[in-house]
Write a protein that holds these residues in place. Structure first.
Motif, mmCIF file in Angstrom:
data_model
loop_
_atom_site.group_PDB
_atom_site.id
_atom_site.type_symbol
_atom_site.label_atom_id
_atom_site.label_comp_id
_atom_site.label_asym_id
_atom_site.label_seq_id
_atom_site.Cartn_x
_atom_site.Cartn_y
_atom_site.Cartn_z
ATOM 1 N N ALA A 40 85.191 -11.800 94.199
ATOM 2 C CA ALA A 40 85.818 -11.763 95.513
ATOM 3 C C ALA A 40 86.248 -10.334 95.819
ATOM 4 O O ALA A 40 86.770 -9.635 94.945
ATOM 5 N N GLY A 41 86.016 -9.908 97.051
ATOM 6 C CA GLY A 41 86.473 -8.595 97.466
ATOM 7 C C GLY A 41 85.435 -7.507 97.299
ATOM 8 O O GLY A 41 84.232 -7.775 97.181
ATOM 9 N N VAL A 42 85.928 -6.267 97.256
ATOM 10 C CA VAL A 42 85.047 -5.112 97.297
ATOM 11 C C VAL A 42 85.148 -4.276 96.029
ATOM 12 O O VAL A 42 86.194 -4.191 95.388
ATOM 13 N N ALA A 43 84.028 -3.648 95.687
ATOM 14 C CA ALA A 43 83.972 -2.729 94.559
ATOM 15 C C ALA A 43 84.251 -1.298 95.001
ATOM 16 O O ALA A 43 84.507 -0.437 94.164
ATOM 17 N N ASP A 44 84.201 -1.059 96.299
ATOM 18 C CA ASP A 44 84.434 0.279 96.845
ATOM 19 C C ASP A 44 85.132 0.114 98.187
ATOM 20 O O ASP A 44 84.530 -0.409 99.144
ATOM 21 N N VAL A 45 86.395 0.526 98.264
ATOM 22 C CA VAL A 45 87.150 0.314 99.499
ATOM 23 C C VAL A 45 86.639 1.201 100.633
ATOM 24 O O VAL A 45 86.874 0.897 101.811
ATOM 25 N N ALA A 46 85.933 2.283 100.300
ATOM 26 C CA ALA A 46 85.426 3.185 101.336
ATOM 27 C C ALA A 46 84.174 2.636 102.001
ATOM 28 O O ALA A 46 83.996 2.759 103.212
ATOM 29 N N THR A 47 83.298 2.011 101.217
ATOM 30 C CA THR A 47 82.016 1.548 101.750
ATOM 31 C C THR A 47 81.970 0.045 101.993
ATOM 32 O O THR A 47 81.074 -0.429 102.697
ATOM 33 N N SER A 222 82.427 -1.466 89.412
ATOM 34 C CA SER A 222 83.344 -1.270 90.531
ATOM 35 C C SER A 222 84.055 0.069 90.397
ATOM 36 O O SER A 222 84.283 0.549 89.288
ATOM 37 N N GLN A 223 84.431 0.649 91.522
ATOM 38 C CA GLN A 223 85.413 1.723 91.492
ATOM 39 C C GLN A 223 86.741 1.088 91.067
ATOM 40 O O GLN A 223 86.966 -0.107 91.274
ATOM 41 N N ILE A 224 87.631 1.888 90.469
ATOM 42 C CA ILE A 224 88.904 1.331 90.005
ATOM 43 C C ILE A 224 90.052 2.164 90.561
ATOM 44 O O ILE A 224 89.985 3.396 90.590
ATOM 45 N N TYR A 225 91.124 1.485 90.992
ATOM 46 C CA TYR A 225 92.151 2.117 91.812
ATOM 47 C C TYR A 225 93.539 1.973 91.188
ATOM 48 O O TYR A 225 94.013 0.874 90.931
ATOM 49 N N GLU A 226 94.174 3.120 90.981
ATOM 50 C CA GLU A 226 95.514 3.168 90.386
ATOM 51 C C GLU A 226 96.559 3.443 91.467
ATOM 52 O O GLU A 226 96.422 4.387 92.246
ATOM 53 N N ALA A 227 97.627 2.604 91.489
ATOM 54 C CA ALA A 227 98.696 2.765 92.468
ATOM 55 C C ALA A 227 99.955 3.373 91.863
ATOM 56 O O ALA A 227 100.800 3.897 92.597
ATOM 57 N N TRP A 228 100.110 3.310 90.558
ATOM 58 C CA TRP A 228 101.302 3.771 89.837
ATOM 59 C C TRP A 228 102.590 3.411 90.574
ATOM 60 O O TRP A 228 103.369 4.256 90.993
ATOM 61 N N PHE A 229 102.764 2.098 90.732
ATOM 62 C CA PHE A 229 104.003 1.540 91.277
ATOM 63 C C PHE A 229 104.332 2.091 92.665
ATOM 64 O O PHE A 229 105.486 2.347 92.999
ATOM 65 N N GLY A 230 103.284 2.281 93.467
ATOM 66 C CA GLY A 230 103.464 2.752 94.837
ATOM 67 C C GLY A 230 103.569 4.252 94.979
ATOM 68 O O GLY A 230 103.643 4.757 96.104
ATOM 69 N N MET A 231 103.571 4.975 93.860
ATOM 70 C CA MET A 231 103.662 6.436 93.937
ATOM 71 C C MET A 231 102.329 7.078 94.324
ATOM 72 O O MET A 231 102.291 8.246 94.714
ATOM 73 N N ILE A 232 101.233 6.327 94.174
ATOM 74 C CA ILE A 232 99.929 6.777 94.660
ATOM 75 C C ILE A 232 99.566 5.848 95.817
ATOM 76 O O ILE A 232 99.240 4.679 95.606
ATOM 77 N N GLY A 331 87.105 -23.335 71.091
ATOM 78 C CA GLY A 331 85.965 -22.652 71.678
ATOM 79 C C GLY A 331 85.383 -23.303 72.912
ATOM 80 O O GLY A 331 84.449 -22.764 73.517
ATOM 81 N N ARG A 332 85.923 -24.445 73.339
ATOM 82 C CA ARG A 332 85.313 -25.178 74.437
ATOM 83 C C ARG A 332 85.551 -24.535 75.800
ATOM 84 O O ARG A 332 84.657 -24.494 76.638
ATOM 85 N N ARG A 333 86.763 -24.069 76.008
ATOM 86 C CA ARG A 333 87.108 -23.532 77.329
ATOM 87 C C ARG A 333 87.381 -22.036 77.202
ATOM 88 O O ARG A 333 88.116 -21.614 76.297
ATOM 89 N N GLN A 334 86.794 -21.262 78.121
ATOM 90 C CA GLN A 334 86.942 -19.818 78.075
ATOM 91 C C GLN A 334 87.144 -19.254 79.476
ATOM 92 O O GLN A 334 86.617 -19.791 80.456
ATOM 93 N N MET A 335 87.877 -18.149 79.541
ATOM 94 C CA MET A 335 88.105 -17.470 80.808
ATOM 95 C C MET A 335 88.141 -15.972 80.574
ATOM 96 O O MET A 335 88.798 -15.493 79.659
ATOM 97 N N ALA A 336 87.403 -15.222 81.381
ATOM 98 C CA ALA A 336 87.480 -13.762 81.388
ATOM 99 C C ALA A 336 87.499 -13.317 82.840
ATOM 100 O O ALA A 336 86.664 -13.746 83.644
ATOM 101 N N VAL A 337 88.459 -12.454 83.187
ATOM 102 C CA VAL A 337 88.594 -11.981 84.561
ATOM 103 C C VAL A 337 88.881 -10.493 84.549
ATOM 104 O O VAL A 337 89.578 -9.990 83.669
ATOM 105 N N ALA A 338 88.334 -9.770 85.525
ATOM 106 C CA ALA A 338 88.511 -8.323 85.640
ATOM 107 C C ALA A 338 88.983 -7.987 87.045
ATOM 108 O O ALA A 338 88.504 -8.567 88.028
ATOM 109 N N VAL A 339 89.926 -7.043 87.142
ATOM 110 C CA VAL A 339 90.470 -6.623 88.441
ATOM 111 C C VAL A 339 90.346 -5.113 88.587
ATOM 112 O O VAL A 339 90.362 -4.381 87.594
ATOM 113 N N ASN A 340 90.238 -4.632 89.836
ATOM 114 C CA ASN A 340 89.968 -3.207 90.042
ATOM 115 C C ASN A 340 91.128 -2.431 90.665
ATOM 116 O O ASN A 340 90.931 -1.398 91.295
#
Length: 372
Positions: A40-47, A222-232, A331-340
């Motif tokens: 869900a969402g975008v890998a590049d907020v510019a494009t 994906s591009q990855i985006y750091e906010a540093w607690f709103g300081m960026i 081993g029956r149920r598995q979940m892996a999730v990544a955020v940018n």
């Protein structure tokens, strides 16, 4: 009781995280023979380029179970003693009585008492854990810095101890895992990255996973985006980054598919032996980087919900990227999730992270993904 996958429910929960403010995220959930992948969402907020579920991603401290498994393999072969003092192997890095008191097990489960080196390597973070007094300037200064792990270890060893060796609760520290990387180098005659690649990554058949030696991520990502607690503000792209600042403690690049495959094989006793896996699942209380006390084993962290069994895995964050991978003990149920995006919470007047809609939405997705 096992809950079947509900693709509509999973998709809706993933979309809710994006609507709450996460630029993009992607996941894979497995239940027996069923597999669901979503994005869900975008890998590049510019494009506006969309994220896809097959993207490669920096997964941070999910590296630690890989490093721990490599160390346990060497324990099995008799090259490392799990309860041997680290001074036996690395007397120059942890000298004297401290080196005699800290064991390999204590490094693996963060009860060594060794401090985190990051505030010393990144001067603008030196005020940690007082977040309001930190700043993101060092993140830019060190984008392409090639750190020497021995120098980083010296920073952690030379800093004031955060506890007595073997004391609990332990304190989570990347210094421990850089030392384990040097331990692997000492006993195998090759770098930790090469050993882990050959004996953990390739052994598990992970085709999209690597410990990088260059600052770029190869392949779809994906591009990855750091906010540093709103300081960026707006959050800044940290996709290109030399990962020697964290090495075998957190530099891994992987996919959600590979992460689920790895943890499935690990918990099935196919990466390390069942007795070694049992050692990895022996937990102690550890204070994590958010200041919360969790149960922690040898590179593994358990999560238990009433009536749902115990899940094992690890989470990870680096500048801009985060991930979580959890597998149920059977081993029956598995979940892996990544955020940018990372550190999206702004700070209140006392310097504490304020709640953000992403927090609840992400927790809701984790719940749906793990428990149905």
């Amino acid at each position: 009781m096992r809950n079947p996958l509900d693709p509509a429910e999973l998709t809706a929960a993933l979309e809710n995280v994006h609507r709450a403010g996460m630029p993009g995220l992607f996941a894979e959930v497995r239940d027996g023979g069923q597999v669901w992948r979503g994005a869900a969402g975008v890998a590049d907020v510019a494009t506006g380029r969309p994220v896809t579920a097959d993207m490669r991603h920096r997964v941070g401290s999910i590296t630690k179970p890989f490093t721990a498994a490599a160390v346990l393999q060497q324990v099995e072969s008799g090259q490392i003693g799990l309860d041997a003092p680290i001074r036996r192997y690395l007397p120059r890095l942890v000298p004297g009585e401290r080196g005699d008191a800290i064991t390999v097990r204590m490094l693996l489960n963060h009860t060594s008492g060794l401090a985190e080196y990051l505030p010393y390597a990144y001067p603008s973070l030196k005020a940690l854990p007082a977040l309001a007094d930190t700043g993101p300037e060092s993140l830019d200064d060190h984008r392409l810095t090639r750190f020497d792990p021995v120098e980083l270890i010296a920073m952690g060893v030379g800093a004031p101890a955060v506890g007595a060796p073997g004391g609990t609760p332990g304190v989570y520290s990347n210094t421990n895992y850089l030392l384990l990387g040097e331990l692997l180098r000492h006993v195998t005659g090759t770098s930790a990255e090469r050993y882990i690649t050959r004996n953990v990554i390739e052994r598990a058949g992970l085709r999209e996973t690597e410990l990088p030696d260059a600052p770029h991520i190869d392949g779809p990502h994906s591009q990855i985006y750091e906010a540093w607690f709103g300081m960026i503000d707006p959050p800044r792209d940290y996709s290109v980054y030399d990962m020697s600042w964290v090495g075998p403690a957190g530099s891994l690049i992987s996919t959600v598919r590979d992460l689920n495959r790895f943890f499935g094989m690990l918990l099935a006793g196919e990466i390390v032996s069942p007795p070694s896996l049992a050692q990895m699942q022996r937990t102690v209380p550890v204070v994590n980087q958010e200041g919360k006390t969790i149960d922690y084993g040898l590179g593994l962290h358990p999560v238990t919900a009433p009536g749902q069994g115990t899940y094992w895995g690890h989470g990870g964050t680096v500048w801009g990227a985060g991930a979580l991978a959890m597998t149920r003990a059977d081993g029956r149920r598995q979940m892996a999730v990544a955020v940018n995006r990372q550190r999206w919470n702004r700070l209140d007047s006392s310097g504490r992270p304020q709640p953000h809609p992403i927090d609840d939405a992400l927790a809701a997705f984790h719940h749906v993904a793990m428990y149905g």
